[in-house]
Design an enzyme around this catalytic site. Structure first.
Site, mmCIF file in Angstrom:
data_model
loop_
_atom_site.group_PDB
_atom_site.id
_atom_site.type_symbol
_atom_site.label_atom_id
_atom_site.label_comp_id
_atom_site.label_asym_id
_atom_site.label_seq_id
_atom_site.Cartn_x
_atom_site.Cartn_y
_atom_site.Cartn_z
ATOM 1 N N HIS A 74 0.830 -1.203 0.000
ATOM 2 C CA HIS A 74 0.000 0.000 0.000
ATOM 3 C C HIS A 74 0.868 1.258 0.000
ATOM 4 O O HIS A 74 1.994 1.233 0.487
ATOM 5 C CB HIS A 74 -0.895 0.042 1.247
ATOM 6 C CG HIS A 74 -2.089 -0.855 1.200
ATOM 7 N ND1 HIS A 74 -2.457 -1.659 2.256
ATOM 8 C CD2 HIS A 74 -3.009 -1.075 0.230
ATOM 9 C CE1 HIS A 74 -3.551 -2.322 1.935
ATOM 10 N NE2 HIS A 74 -3.912 -1.979 0.718
ATOM 11 N N CYS B 242 -3.191 0.740 9.579
ATOM 12 C CA CYS B 242 -4.160 -0.270 9.147
ATOM 13 C C CYS B 242 -5.203 -0.586 10.218
ATOM 14 O O CYS B 242 -6.304 -1.026 9.917
ATOM 15 C CB CYS B 242 -3.454 -1.575 8.785
ATOM 16 S SG CYS B 242 -2.033 -1.411 7.699
#
Length: 260
Positions: free
Chosen positions: A168, A255
């Site tokens: 990511h 996250c």
């Protein structure tokens, strides 16, 4: 005056489930230890609460091993929330479980309907724009649909690119304040942060780049002493949290929560 990019009154988290051992990973570096992850998650939640923020703690989802990584399911902005469309097929069902929690707080909840895909881990909201990194989980169609949604709320969105082999965009960067970004050298070299104040993590400590600024604290993974020292010298109040088990699933500090 508060800065909505890092000053928050609420966060949403989800407790890890026993099925976390089946979570996605780019490479097998060992099976996560659920008991250790639960202890680390409790430390994370306690640190968020220490700032005075309300933390909504959602129950585990056994059918979704990666559901602890709630950030990928939504984007939270002052004007509203956007439900994402994850690029990993096994994670798409997580969004429906997150939607009711967001609707408790937001009158305006919109949705990426596809056909594109986009995950929250690829989105960095700064004081001037929303940066979205194309990756294996976020494609051009997903970025385009999000652009249309956030433009209704007056936000400028800029598409950038996640380095090859990096899961990511925020694996390699984090926001420290409205105009300061912490980044790996490899991502900073792309020029995507030109015009910002950029602090680079120490060589060999790239995993420290995924940290979060949450009110007065910077939450960063433990075990990266040179980066922690750099942040301390720059005037940030650092809280180190063990991330050994989440790291086995390519997860990090950002996250584990939705922040608004």
């Amino acid at each position: 005056m508060t800065d909505p990019t890092y000053e928050f009154t609420r966060a949403i988290t989800r407790s890890p489930s026993a099925s976390i051992t089946d979570g996605l990973r780019a490479e097998d570096t060992g099976t996560p230890d659920l008991d250790q992850m639960l202890r680390d998650h409790a430390h994370y939640v306690a640190t968020l609460k220490k700032t005075g923020a309300e933390v909504v703690e959602l129950p585990p989802l056994e059918d979704f091993p990666d559901a602890v990584f709630v950030e990928d399911t939504a984007l939270c902005l002052p004007q509203g929330a956007v439900l994402m469309r994850p690029g990993a097929p096994s994670r798409m069902g997580e969004v429906a479980h997150m939607a009711p929690a967001l609707r408790d707080f937001y009158p305006d909840v919109r949705e990426i309907v596809g056909p594109g895909h986009i995950e929250g881990g690829d989105i960095l909201v700064t004081g001037r724009e929303i940066l979205v990194g194309r990756s294996d989980r976020t494609d051009a169609a997903g970025v385009a649909e999000l652009t249309r949604i956030v433009s209704d709320w007056g936000h400028n969105l800029r598409e950038v690119f996640t380095p090859p082999g990096v899961l990511h965009f925020k694996t390699d960067c984090s926001l420290l304040d409205g105009d300061t970004i912490m980044s790996t050298q490899r991502l900073g070299a792309s020029g995507c942060f030109d015009g910002y104040r950029v602090l680079h993590v120490a060589d060999g400590e790239e995993a420290a780049a995924n940290s979060i600024r949450f009110n007065q604290f910077v939450l960063m993974p433990a075990g990266f002493p040179r980066t922690a020292e750099m942040l301390d010298k720059a005037g940030f109040d650092v809280v180190e949290i063990n991330n050994s088990e989440c790291a086995k699933l390519d997860g990090g500090m950002s996250c584990l929560s939705l922040r608004f």
